[in-house]
Design a protein around this motif. Structure first.
Motif, PDB file in Angstrom:
ATOM      1  N   GLU A  23     -27.551   1.794 -25.212  1.00  0.00           N
ATOM      2  CA  GLU A  23     -27.522   3.157 -25.741  1.00  0.00           C
ATOM      3  C   GLU A  23     -28.932   3.757 -25.782  1.00  0.00           C
ATOM      4  OE1 GLU A  23     -24.965   5.159 -26.377  1.00  0.00           O
ATOM      5  OE2 GLU A  23     -23.684   3.548 -25.637  1.00  0.00           O
ATOM      6  N   LYS A  24     -29.902   2.944 -26.164  1.00  0.00           N
ATOM      7  CA  LYS A  24     -31.292   3.426 -26.196  1.00  0.00           C
ATOM      8  C   LYS A  24     -31.767   3.778 -24.792  1.00  0.00           C
ATOM      9  CE  LYS A  24     -34.913   0.756 -26.210  1.00  0.00           C
ATOM     10  NZ  LYS A  24     -35.967  -0.200 -26.500  1.00  0.00           N
ATOM     11  N   TRP A  25     -31.474   2.903 -23.819  1.00  0.00           N
ATOM     12  CA  TRP A  25     -31.916   3.161 -22.446  1.00  0.00           C
ATOM     13  C   TRP A  25     -31.176   4.346 -21.835  1.00  0.00           C
ATOM     14  CZ3 TRP A  25     -36.378   1.699 -20.893  1.00  0.00           C
ATOM     15  CH2 TRP A  25     -36.950   0.567 -21.443  1.00  0.00           C
ATOM     16  N   GLY A  26     -29.903   4.515 -22.184  1.00  0.00           N
ATOM     17  CA  GLY A  26     -29.159   5.687 -21.728  1.00  0.00           C
ATOM     18  C   GLY A  26     -29.741   6.966 -22.294  1.00  0.00           C
ATOM     19  N   TRP A  27     -30.114   6.933 -23.569  1.00  0.00           N
ATOM     20  CA  TRP A  27     -30.733   8.093 -24.217  1.00  0.00           C
ATOM     21  C   TRP A  27     -32.064   8.432 -23.547  1.00  0.00           C
ATOM     22  CZ3 TRP A  27     -35.232   9.177 -26.874  1.00  0.00           C
ATOM     23  CH2 TRP A  27     -35.229  10.334 -27.640  1.00  0.00           C
ATOM     24  N   MET A  28     -32.866   7.413 -23.282  1.00  0.00           N
ATOM     25  CA  MET A  28     -34.167   7.639 -22.642  1.00  0.00           C
ATOM     26  C   MET A  28     -33.982   8.162 -21.212  1.00  0.00           C
ATOM     27  SD  MET A  28     -36.261   4.379 -24.168  1.00  0.00           S
ATOM     28  CE  MET A  28     -37.622   4.559 -23.075  1.00  0.00           C
ATOM     29  N   TYR A  29     -32.985   7.624 -20.486  1.00  0.00           N
ATOM     30  CA  TYR A  29     -32.715   8.087 -19.131  1.00  0.00           C
ATOM     31  C   TYR A  29     -32.353   9.566 -19.128  1.00  0.00           C
ATOM     32  CZ  TYR A  29     -30.594   8.918 -14.663  1.00  0.00           C
ATOM     33  OH  TYR A  29     -30.294   9.470 -13.445  1.00  0.00           O
ATOM     34  N   MET A  30     -31.521   9.986 -20.074  1.00  0.00           N
ATOM     35  CA  MET A  30     -31.106  11.386 -20.126  1.00  0.00           C
ATOM     36  C   MET A  30     -32.313  12.307 -20.301  1.00  0.00           C
ATOM     37  SD  MET A  30     -27.912  11.497 -19.575  1.00  0.00           S
ATOM     38  CE  MET A  30     -27.038  12.884 -20.242  1.00  0.00           C
ATOM     39  N   ARG A  31     -33.252  11.933 -21.126  1.00  0.00           N
ATOM     40  CA  ARG A  31     -34.432  12.785 -21.356  1.00  0.00           C
ATOM     41  C   ARG A  31     -35.324  12.810 -20.123  1.00  0.00           C
ATOM     42  NH1 ARG A  31     -30.711  12.430 -24.693  1.00  0.00           N
ATOM     43  NH2 ARG A  31     -30.934  13.758 -26.506  1.00  0.00           N
ATOM     44  N   ALA A  32     -35.611  11.645 -19.555  1.00  0.00           N
ATOM     45  CA  ALA A  32     -36.506  11.579 -18.392  1.00  0.00           C
ATOM     46  C   ALA A  32     -35.870  12.240 -17.174  1.00  0.00           C
ATOM     47  CB  ALA A  32     -36.855  10.119 -18.086  1.00  0.00           C
ATOM     48  N   SER A  33     -34.604  11.933 -16.901  1.00  0.00           N
ATOM     49  CA  SER A  33     -33.957  12.515 -15.728  1.00  0.00           C
ATOM     50  C   SER A  33     -33.782  14.017 -15.899  1.00  0.00           C
ATOM     51  CB  SER A  33     -32.612  11.847 -15.453  1.00  0.00           C
ATOM     52  OG  SER A  33     -31.678  12.142 -16.475  1.00  0.00           O
ATOM     53  N   GLY A  34     -33.578  14.476 -17.125  1.00  0.00           N
ATOM     54  CA  GLY A  34     -33.451  15.913 -17.364  1.00  0.00           C
ATOM     55  C   GLY A  34     -34.704  16.668 -16.985  1.00  0.00           C
ATOM     56  N   VAL A  35     -35.860  16.127 -17.328  1.00  0.00           N
ATOM     57  CA  VAL A  35     -37.126  16.774 -16.985  1.00  0.00           C
ATOM     58  C   VAL A  35     -37.322  16.799 -15.476  1.00  0.00           C
ATOM     59  CG1 VAL A  35     -39.644  16.545 -17.165  1.00  0.00           C
ATOM     60  CG2 VAL A  35     -38.219  16.211 -19.187  1.00  0.00           C
ATOM     61  N   VAL A  36     -37.069  15.673 -14.806  1.00  0.00           N
ATOM     62  CA  VAL A  36     -37.233  15.602 -13.356  1.00  0.00           C
ATOM     63  C   VAL A  36     -36.215  16.499 -12.659  1.00  0.00           C
ATOM     64  CG1 VAL A  36     -37.191  14.065 -11.347  1.00  0.00           C
ATOM     65  CG2 VAL A  36     -38.203  13.279 -13.480  1.00  0.00           C
ATOM     66  N   LEU A  37     -34.991  16.548 -13.177  1.00  0.00           N
ATOM     67  CA  LEU A  37     -33.950  17.393 -12.578  1.00  0.00           C
ATOM     68  C   LEU A  37     -34.299  18.872 -12.643  1.00  0.00           C
ATOM     69  CD1 LEU A  37     -30.648  15.631 -13.636  1.00  0.00           C
ATOM     70  CD2 LEU A  37     -31.385  16.142 -11.310  1.00  0.00           C
ATOM     71  N   VAL A  38     -34.943  19.306 -13.717  1.00  0.00           N
ATOM     72  CA  VAL A  38     -35.338  20.719 -13.815  1.00  0.00           C
ATOM     73  C   VAL A  38     -36.272  21.069 -12.657  1.00  0.00           C
ATOM     74  CG1 VAL A  38     -36.702  22.349 -15.183  1.00  0.00           C
ATOM     75  CG2 VAL A  38     -34.954  20.974 -16.285  1.00  0.00           C
ATOM     76  N   VAL A  39     -37.234  20.209 -12.377  1.00  0.00           N
ATOM     77  CA  VAL A  39     -38.164  20.451 -11.272  1.00  0.00           C
ATOM     78  C   VAL A  39     -37.418  20.427  -9.936  1.00  0.00           C
ATOM     79  CG1 VAL A  39     -40.179  19.533 -10.047  1.00  0.00           C
ATOM     80  CG2 VAL A  39     -40.130  19.522 -12.551  1.00  0.00           C
ATOM     81  N   LEU A  40     -36.575  19.409  -9.725  1.00  0.00           N
ATOM     82  CA  LEU A  40     -35.849  19.286  -8.463  1.00  0.00           C
ATOM     83  C   LEU A  40     -34.895  20.467  -8.241  1.00  0.00           C
ATOM     84  CD1 LEU A  40     -34.954  15.483  -8.515  1.00  0.00           C
ATOM     85  CD2 LEU A  40     -36.623  16.617  -7.042  1.00  0.00           C
ATOM     86  N   ILE A  41     -34.191  20.877  -9.271  1.00  0.00           N
ATOM     87  CA  ILE A  41     -33.215  21.966  -9.122  1.00  0.00           C
ATOM     88  C   ILE A  41     -33.913  23.288  -8.848  1.00  0.00           C
ATOM     89  CG2 ILE A  41     -31.527  23.358 -10.395  1.00  0.00           C
ATOM     90  CD1 ILE A  41     -30.655  20.667 -11.721  1.00  0.00           C
TER      91      ILE A  41
END
Length: 150
Positions: A23-41
């Motif tokens: 759950e902790k790693w899933g939470w961290m993934y959501m935050r990190a991937s969200g930031v990278v996705l904003v740039v990619l999108i």
């Protein structure tokens, strides 16, 4: 006689569970991937809709030209993988929060996993096996770097 502990006395430490805290790693993934996705999108939208001639320039030759460049292949692969896993992780969280029946939860989580694996496989195959110069097509529909088939 009853003894009342001082108000600032720390509580007994809870037992730590061993193993990986998913759950902790899933939470961290959501935050990190969200930031990278904003740039990619926003990069994807800018290149496809704003730069050059805008949306009217998007055709087979435009997509073929992009997918002939290794930079855009990596960009689109990152966008595909991060977005699909980000979405699947969000759906997993919703299922865990709202599916109270363990059997229904397992079925839903299995369906999320299966659909994610299928979409990642198909999307990655499309990106890496795309042929920008299909045989037998009119030269005016092909990108400029394709040899003319005569």
């Amino acid at each position: 006689m009853t003894t009342i502990e001082a108000p600032r006395t720390p509580a007994a430490k809870p037992q730590r569970r061993r193993g990986i805290n998913w759950e902790k790693w899933g939470w961290m993934y959501m935050r990190a991937s969200g930031v990278v996705l904003v740039v990619l999108i926003f990069g994807h939208l800018f290149v496809n809709l704003v730069a050059g001639e805008g949306v009217k320039a998007i055709d087979f030759a435009f997509v073929a030209g992009k997918l002939a460049d290794p930079f855009w292949v990596v960009w689109d692969t990152l966008l595909l993988w991060l977005a699909l896993i980000h979405g699947a992780n969000g759906m997993r969280t919703l299922v865990n929060d709202y599916a109270t029946n363990p059997t229904v939860r397992r079925i839903l989580l299995g369906a999320i996993l299966a659909s994610t694996v299928v979409l990642l496989t198909l999307g990655t195959l499309v990106i890496y096996t795309f042929d920008p110069c299909p045989a037998g097509q009119p030269a005016d529909l092909l990108p400029s770097f394709c040899p003319v088939n005569q």
